[in-house]
Design a protein around this motif. Structure first.
Motif: not given
Length: 500
Positions: A114-122, A132-135
């Motif tokens: 659900e975080f794939g289309e959001r801005s992620n501060e991480e 690496k950030l993985i969704v």
């Protein structure tokens, strides 16, 4: 295997990071997941399994009690996460997860789909140190993995216990609840080949477009000690005191076998044969069916030196042995001369002996085991021993009994059950039992259970009819699950408590 945390809930983030890195070291990659985890539900497990399958060690950060949406105390939420075997460390965070990530510097930070289309501060933080950030969520494999858990548990509901056989032989099914307790304390020696059985459960993807090849993705691997090792394990689980004599290679599979068997409480006498690997069989399964089996083995006979070593070890323990089980898979652990010597010395001491000699993809001759109280070949194995593909089963059983000088011959017939040919004093009787389990999941361990439970029953003083019924019931319980893991006394007792 999960590591026991060495930190408490009062540690600062910096102290928790130092403790984690101290456990895992710099060589271990870290996957990090965070969340509230008020109630651990399937969606959480999907995400955590997805993260664990990326490789390395899985660290989970549990958000502080002050986080919006948190309704369960942090200590309880951390304990529920720590209970998952796929989690290596669980930490109660003292602030935003991004601050802990900055301290820990995990190679992977995993967030739900659900975080794939959001801005992620991480994102900015992990980029600073090269992470690496993985969704993702692991949705595609979760249902299969959850079904897999049930596959490796005993399912005894399809078992139907025939009532006519006990009536013919003068006992009641309920009598076995008392009789089975007589197995406890028997002193059993198991001699034979150790096999490591590996089950690789796969998600079927489809057919290759380049050539007609079935394509699968491995989801989960489960490992069991099989062969004579599981016969020893079954005997131990049924209450016997077990000494296990075998031959292993110089490899990791041998270390696993020794450790697993000793943890179960058995005495293991494993001679090292550097000329062969420990026999290992991989079974690739999808949707409850085995697609392919790959055997890693060598089949030459053990050396004369190893025969002498095993013979000396066995002789030292014959005085405290009630029963010897030869569990032969025809991979060279039981050459004929060795079998003859042990059989003669056991017979001179009045020790009961039983033998099983398997011929699934190899040749075998069960009749080479002479003077056994029990032998349990399949129909194919019985016909191989007699070189006869035409005679009726009753005739085959009688001739095999004479050829092997055996008191009881049980020919297993798969879905058709079994035929028992028994000699009591001068009288020989033949009878049959149907298969008790109408919906088997994995028939690989049925023969081992039948052989072990029936042998112990005979040694404990039960007549052949009670003993074979007990063995058939043990086999029925075993095939209700995938994998040749030990079947306990409690498993059989539970089935005996159920109405038919």
């Amino acid at each position: 295997m999960a590591y026991a945390p060495t930190f408490d809930l009062n540690m600062s983030a910096r102290e928790a990071v130092a403790s984690i890195r101290g456990h895992l070291g710099k060589r271990n990659k870290i996957c990090f997941v965070s969340g509230n985890f008020n109630v651990l539900h399937p969606g959480h497990v999907r995400l955590l399994r997805f993260a664990a399958e990326l490789g390395g060690r899985l660290v989970v950060g549990v958000n502080p009690d002050t986080t919006p949406g948190v309704s369960v105390p942090g200590s309880d939420r951390v304990q529920s996460i720590r209970a998952l075997s796929i989690v290596d460390h669980a930490v109660l965070l003292e602030g935003p997860a991004v601050d802990f990530i900055r301290e820990l510097e995990p190679e992977f930070v995993v967030k739900g789909a659900e975080f794939g289309e959001r801005s992620n501060e991480e994102q900015a933080v992990v980029e600073q140190y090269g992470g690496k950030l993985i969704v993702g969520s692991g949705e595609m494999q979760f249902s299969l993995s959850e079904l897999l858990k049930h596959e490796f548990k005993t399912s005894i509901s399809p078992i139907l216990k025939p009532a006519d056989f006990p009536q013919r032989h003068g006992f009641r099914i309920g009598d076995l609840k008392g009789d089975i307790r007589k197995l406890a304390g028997l002193r059993v020696m198991v001699i034979g080949d150790t096999i490591i059985d590996e089950y690789i459960t796969c998600d079927p993807i489809g057919m290759s477009q380049e050539d007609p090849t079935v394509v699968v993705a491995p989801v989960e691997r489960n490992r069991f000690v099989g062969g004579a090792g599981v016969v020893a394990s079954h005997a131990h689980a049924l209450g016997a005191q077990v000494q296990f004599f075998t031959v292993l290679g110089a490899d990791e599979a041998a270390d696993y076998a020794r450790s697993e068997l000793r943890q179960r409480g058995m005495e293991v006498y494993a001679s090292l044969d550097e000329t062969r690997p420990t026999t290992r069989k991989e079974r690739f399964r999808a949707q409850g069916k085995t697609l392919l089996r790959v055997n890693h083995l060598r089949q030459h006979a053990i050396s004369l030196g190893l025969v002498k070593t095993l013979t000396r070890q066995i002789e030292e323990h014959l005085a405290t042995t009630d029963l010897i089980l030869f569990s032969d898979f025809n991979y060279g652990c039981l050459p004929q001369g060795f079998v003859n010597v042990i059989s003669e010395r056991a017979k001179s001491r009045g020790i009961m002996m039983a033998a099983d000699s398997q011929a699934s993809s190899q040749m075998a001759d069960i009749s080479r085991f002479k003077g056994m109280r029990l032998i349990t070949p399949t129909e194919r194995e019985a016909r191989l021993a007699l070189h006869d593909n035409r005679a009726g089963l009753a005739e085959i059983a009688g001739r095999l009994m004479a050829a092997a000088d055996a008191e009881n011959v049980v020919i297993t017939l798969g879905a058709e059950g079994l035929l028992i040919h028994s000699r009591i004093e001068a009288e020989t009787t033949t009878d049959r039992l149907p298969a008790f389990n109408a919906s088997p999941k994995d028939v690989a361990g049925a023969g081992d259970n039948l052989f072990t439970a029936m042998s112990l029953g005979l040694c404990a003083g039960l007549d052949p009819w009670k003993s074979v019924y007990l063995g058939a019931l043990a086999a029925a319980c075993q095939v209700g699950r995938v994998g040749n893991a030990p079947l306990s006394l409690e498993d059989i007792m539970a089935e005996l408590e159920l109405p038919n």
